[in-house]
Motif scaffolding. Structure first.
Motif, PDB file in Angstrom:
ATOM      1  N   SER A   1      30.740  42.421  81.150  1.00 32.84           N
ATOM      2  CA  SER A   1      30.357  41.227  81.909  1.00 32.84           C
ATOM      3  C   SER A   1      31.277  41.021  83.119  1.00 32.84           C
ATOM      4  O   SER A   1      30.817  40.633  84.188  1.00 32.84           O
ATOM      5  CB  SER A   1      30.345  39.991  81.017  1.00 32.84           C
ATOM      6  OG  SER A   1      31.639  39.703  80.535  1.00 32.84           O
TER       7      SER A   1
ATOM      8  N   THR B   1      30.066  41.118  87.014  1.00 31.09           N
ATOM      9  CA  THR B   1      30.411  40.045  87.949  1.00 31.09           C
ATOM     10  C   THR B   1      31.022  40.627  89.219  1.00 31.09           C
ATOM     11  O   THR B   1      30.676  40.222  90.330  1.00 31.09           O
ATOM     12  CB  THR B   1      31.397  39.055  87.293  1.00 31.09           C
ATOM     13  OG1 THR B   1      30.788  38.519  86.118  1.00 31.09           O
ATOM     14  CG2 THR B   1      31.755  37.930  88.238  1.00 31.09           C
TER      15      THR B   1
ATOM     16  N   SER C   1      22.832  45.928  83.021  1.00 25.44           N
ATOM     17  CA  SER C   1      22.237  44.706  82.491  1.00 25.44           C
ATOM     18  C   SER C   1      21.261  44.984  81.352  1.00 25.44           C
ATOM     19  O   SER C   1      20.963  44.092  80.563  1.00 25.44           O
ATOM     20  CB  SER C   1      21.500  43.949  83.603  1.00 25.44           C
ATOM     21  OG  SER C   1      22.421  43.489  84.558  1.00 25.44           O
TER      22      SER C   1
END
Length: 54
Positions: free
Chosen positions: A4, A8, A53
């Motif tokens: 994650s 980002t 993702s």
């Protein structure tokens, strides 16, 4: 680095490249090859974001 956090960071870079492309397209002194390279980098980031993702 977690996935994650990596995502980002990739999204931030993608957004920054988007702004760079916009600025380059508005600048008369920037050649098309440079703009194309920026767009390719942006596309690679987008593909990497999508891959991570899923």
């Amino acid at each position: 680095m977690s996935v994650s956090a990596h995502l980002t960071e990739l999204k931030k870079k993608h957004e920054t490249l988007g702004h760079e492309v916009e600025q380059a397209q508005r600048s008369p002194g920037i050649d098309d090859l440079h703009i194309a390279q920026l767009k390719k980098q942006k596309l690679r980031l987008k593909e990497e974001i999508e891959r991570l993702s899923n």
